[in-house]
Design a protein around this motif. Structure first.
Motif, PDB file in Angstrom:
ATOM      1  N   SER A 237      63.438 116.243 -67.743  1.00 35.40           N
ATOM      2  CA  SER A 237      63.910 117.181 -66.727  1.00 35.40           C
ATOM      3  C   SER A 237      62.963 118.375 -66.630  1.00 35.40           C
ATOM      4  CB  SER A 237      65.317 117.685 -67.080  1.00 35.40           C
ATOM      5  OG  SER A 237      65.654 118.817 -66.314  1.00 35.40           O
ATOM      6  N   PRO A 238      62.710 118.907 -65.421  1.00 35.27           N
ATOM      7  CA  PRO A 238      61.861 120.101 -65.299  1.00 35.27           C
ATOM      8  C   PRO A 238      62.492 121.335 -65.930  1.00 35.27           C
ATOM      9  CG  PRO A 238      62.874 119.545 -63.194  1.00 35.27           C
ATOM     10  CD  PRO A 238      63.152 118.401 -64.113  1.00 35.27           C
ATOM     11  N   PHE A 239      63.806 121.269 -66.194  1.00 34.66           N
ATOM     12  CA  PHE A 239      64.489 122.392 -66.830  1.00 34.66           C
ATOM     13  C   PHE A 239      64.272 122.421 -68.341  1.00 34.66           C
ATOM     14  CE2 PHE A 239      66.904 121.611 -62.963  1.00 34.66           C
ATOM     15  CZ  PHE A 239      67.046 122.891 -62.442  1.00 34.66           C
ATOM     16  N   PHE A 240      63.906 121.254 -68.914  1.00 33.46           N
ATOM     17  CA  PHE A 240      63.858 121.165 -70.377  1.00 33.46           C
ATOM     18  C   PHE A 240      62.888 122.142 -71.031  1.00 33.46           C
ATOM     19  CE2 PHE A 240      61.926 119.381 -74.238  1.00 33.46           C
ATOM     20  CZ  PHE A 240      63.044 119.385 -75.065  1.00 33.46           C
ATOM     21  N   PRO A 241      61.627 122.260 -70.574  1.00 28.71           N
ATOM     22  CA  PRO A 241      60.699 123.143 -71.300  1.00 28.71           C
ATOM     23  C   PRO A 241      61.167 124.592 -71.393  1.00 28.71           C
ATOM     24  CG  PRO A 241      59.496 121.714 -69.802  1.00 28.71           C
ATOM     25  CD  PRO A 241      60.938 121.547 -69.482  1.00 28.71           C
ATOM     26  N   VAL A 242      61.676 125.137 -70.287  1.00 27.05           N
ATOM     27  CA  VAL A 242      62.080 126.544 -70.313  1.00 27.05           C
ATOM     28  C   VAL A 242      63.360 126.727 -71.128  1.00 27.05           C
ATOM     29  CG1 VAL A 242      63.425 126.516 -68.166  1.00 27.05           C
ATOM     30  CG2 VAL A 242      62.297 128.620 -68.900  1.00 27.05           C
TER      31      VAL A 242
ATOM     32  N   LEU B 191      64.517 137.314 -70.315  1.00 30.39           N
ATOM     33  CA  LEU B 191      65.188 136.415 -69.376  1.00 30.39           C
ATOM     34  C   LEU B 191      64.511 136.456 -68.008  1.00 30.39           C
ATOM     35  CD1 LEU B 191      68.934 137.097 -70.279  1.00 30.39           C
ATOM     36  CD2 LEU B 191      67.590 135.055 -70.828  1.00 30.39           C
ATOM     37  N   TYR B 192      64.131 137.639 -67.578  1.00 28.48           N
ATOM     38  CA  TYR B 192      63.439 137.800 -66.297  1.00 28.48           C
ATOM     39  C   TYR B 192      62.125 137.010 -66.289  1.00 28.48           C
ATOM     40  CZ  TYR B 192      60.908 140.087 -62.484  1.00 28.48           C
ATOM     41  OH  TYR B 192      60.185 140.338 -61.346  1.00 28.48           O
ATOM     42  N   ASN B 193      61.334 137.148 -67.356  1.00 30.53           N
ATOM     43  CA  ASN B 193      60.060 136.432 -67.438  1.00 30.53           C
ATOM     44  C   ASN B 193      60.253 134.919 -67.410  1.00 30.53           C
ATOM     45  OD1 ASN B 193      58.541 138.767 -67.533  1.00 30.53           O
ATOM     46  ND2 ASN B 193      58.421 138.820 -69.761  1.00 30.53           N
ATOM     47  N   HIS B 194      61.279 134.449 -68.105  1.00 28.14           N
ATOM     48  CA  HIS B 194      61.528 133.008 -68.144  1.00 28.14           C
ATOM     49  C   HIS B 194      61.947 132.474 -66.780  1.00 28.14           C
ATOM     50  CE1 HIS B 194      61.333 133.135 -72.542  1.00 28.14           C
ATOM     51  NE2 HIS B 194      61.313 131.820 -72.510  1.00 28.14           N
ATOM     52  N   VAL B 195      62.800 133.201 -66.088  1.00 30.17           N
ATOM     53  CA  VAL B 195      63.320 132.728 -64.804  1.00 30.17           C
ATOM     54  C   VAL B 195      62.285 132.851 -63.699  1.00 30.17           C
ATOM     55  CG1 VAL B 195      65.044 133.141 -63.002  1.00 30.17           C
ATOM     56  CG2 VAL B 195      65.723 133.177 -65.412  1.00 30.17           C
ATOM     57  N   VAL B 196      61.611 134.004 -63.631  1.00 30.68           N
ATOM     58  CA  VAL B 196      60.735 134.305 -62.497  1.00 30.68           C
ATOM     59  C   VAL B 196      59.343 133.690 -62.654  1.00 30.68           C
ATOM     60  CG1 VAL B 196      59.634 136.169 -61.179  1.00 30.68           C
ATOM     61  CG2 VAL B 196      61.997 136.400 -61.959  1.00 30.68           C
ATOM     62  N   TYR B 197      58.836 133.634 -63.892  1.00 31.42           N
ATOM     63  CA  TYR B 197      57.451 133.182 -64.089  1.00 31.42           C
ATOM     64  C   TYR B 197      57.342 131.847 -64.813  1.00 31.42           C
ATOM     65  CZ  TYR B 197      56.551 138.045 -62.884  1.00 31.42           C
ATOM     66  OH  TYR B 197      56.527 139.253 -62.241  1.00 31.42           O
ATOM     67  N   ILE B 198      58.004 131.718 -65.960  1.00 30.41           N
ATOM     68  CA  ILE B 198      57.813 130.525 -66.778  1.00 30.41           C
ATOM     69  C   ILE B 198      58.426 129.289 -66.122  1.00 30.41           C
ATOM     70  CG2 ILE B 198      58.293 129.452 -69.014  1.00 30.41           C
ATOM     71  CD1 ILE B 198      58.193 132.232 -70.258  1.00 30.41           C
ATOM     72  N   PHE B 199      59.632 129.409 -65.590  1.00 34.10           N
ATOM     73  CA  PHE B 199      60.291 128.239 -65.007  1.00 34.10           C
ATOM     74  C   PHE B 199      59.504 127.632 -63.839  1.00 34.10           C
ATOM     75  CE2 PHE B 199      63.392 126.469 -61.909  1.00 34.10           C
ATOM     76  CZ  PHE B 199      63.643 125.295 -62.590  1.00 34.10           C
ATOM     77  N   PRO B 200      59.043 128.425 -62.851  1.00 32.97           N
ATOM     78  CA  PRO B 200      58.253 127.803 -61.773  1.00 32.97           C
ATOM     79  C   PRO B 200      56.998 127.091 -62.276  1.00 32.97           C
ATOM     80  CG  PRO B 200      58.943 130.006 -61.134  1.00 32.97           C
ATOM     81  CD  PRO B 200      59.277 129.852 -62.588  1.00 32.97           C
ATOM     82  N   LEU B 201      56.350 127.661 -63.289  1.00 33.36           N
ATOM     83  CA  LEU B 201      55.140 127.024 -63.817  1.00 33.36           C
ATOM     84  C   LEU B 201      55.450 125.731 -64.556  1.00 33.36           C
ATOM     85  CD1 LEU B 201      53.051 130.077 -65.028  1.00 33.36           C
ATOM     86  CD2 LEU B 201      52.615 128.608 -63.068  1.00 33.36           C
ATOM     87  N   THR B 202      56.571 125.698 -65.269  1.00 35.90           N
ATOM     88  CA  THR B 202      56.935 124.458 -65.963  1.00 35.90           C
ATOM     89  C   THR B 202      57.292 123.361 -64.965  1.00 35.90           C
ATOM     90  OG1 THR B 202      59.251 125.163 -66.226  1.00 35.90           O
ATOM     91  CG2 THR B 202      57.745 125.652 -68.040  1.00 35.90           C
ATOM     92  N   VAL B 203      57.855 123.743 -63.832  1.00 37.25           N
ATOM     93  CA  VAL B 203      58.149 122.748 -62.790  1.00 37.25           C
ATOM     94  C   VAL B 203      56.851 122.168 -62.240  1.00 37.25           C
ATOM     95  CG1 VAL B 203      59.106 122.401 -60.474  1.00 37.25           C
ATOM     96  CG2 VAL B 203      60.376 123.739 -62.161  1.00 37.25           C
TER      97      VAL B 203
END
Length: 250
Positions: A19-24, A75-87
């Protein structure tokens, strides 16, 4: 055989790991799990002498406001930056999970190699961001808001710092051709060491006390960096600071 059993169990969760959600979620869960015991200690330290005596800067106190501020930034960094990159990473580089687990010696060797490479990369990156005023003021100053560290300051940083250091951690296992199991364990070890570095506590069982000859700096090493700014740039080991003359213990 033990590693194979563990790897077989991990591979059984492959549907979730793809899942693309798994890494974050993996990164955030491991990070907060390691931070939680130190957060409890931080809240107790002002009232319990047994806890306070292990704090490196015993006169400092961690407040709820400080904790929430750091948690919100992470939390902000994970949602706004890390999650899009992991996708994007998930889309461009699908992960494959081989049936065979790595050998124990190979796993330990590869994790050590990843840590040493990350330590070197971070040292150079960190040194430059302190020596070049524009880099410090623009990017790294955020992380130095607190001169007395506590666990949740580990990921209290801006987007550039979060993404560049995350890039080092993510690319090293690929450069070294590590097994996916090794890669996951490296992430866990790297997050733990980083949290421990920022914990603000010096326990008898801390990592730097278990590694001989002062080769590993640990929390006292990094806490002094936040206090004095111009020392101890390496995150974990001490050899680069020794070589460059930036190692200090007090």
């Amino acid at each position: 055989m033990a590693l194979q059993s563990v790897w077989d169990f991990i591979r059984a969760q492959e549907a979730y790991m793809r899942s693309p959600f798994f890494p974050v979620l993996f990164s955030l869960t491991v990070y907060l799990s390691f931070c939680l015991p130190f957060v409890v200690l931080d809240l107790l330290s002002s009232r319990v002498e047994l806890v306070r005596k292990y704090r490196i800067q015993q006169k400092s106190h961690v407040t709820w406001s400080m904790l929430w501020n750091c948690l919100a930034q992470s939390l902000y960094n994970h949602v706004v930056y890390i999650f899009p990159l992991t996708v994007l990473h998930w889309y461009w580089r699908p992960v494959s999970y081989p049936a065979q687990a790595p050998g124990l010696f190979q796993l330990v060797w590869d994790i050590a190699a990843c840590l040493l490479l990350f330590d070197f990369q971070y040292f150079i990156w960190h040194l430059l961001h302190h020596k070049v005023p524009w880099l410090y003021q623009t990017f790294h100053k955020v992380h130095h808001k607190y001169t007395s560290t506590f666990a949740l300051t580990t990921e209290y940083s801006g987007a550039w710092e979060t993404l560049s250091l995350g890039f080092f951690a993510a690319v090293n296992p690929m450069l070294l051709g590590c097994h996916p199991m090794t890669e996951m364990l490296f992430f866990i070890v790297n997050i733990w060491l980083s949290v421990e570095d920022h914990s603000g506590y010096d326990f008898p069982w801390s990592t730097h006390r278990l590694v001989p000859f002062g080769l590993f700096g640990g929390a006292p090493h990094h806490d002094l960096h936040h206090l004095k700014f111009k020392t101890n740039y390496a995150p974990y080991f001490t050899h680069w600071d020794r070589l460059f003359g930036t190692l200090h213990s007090e």
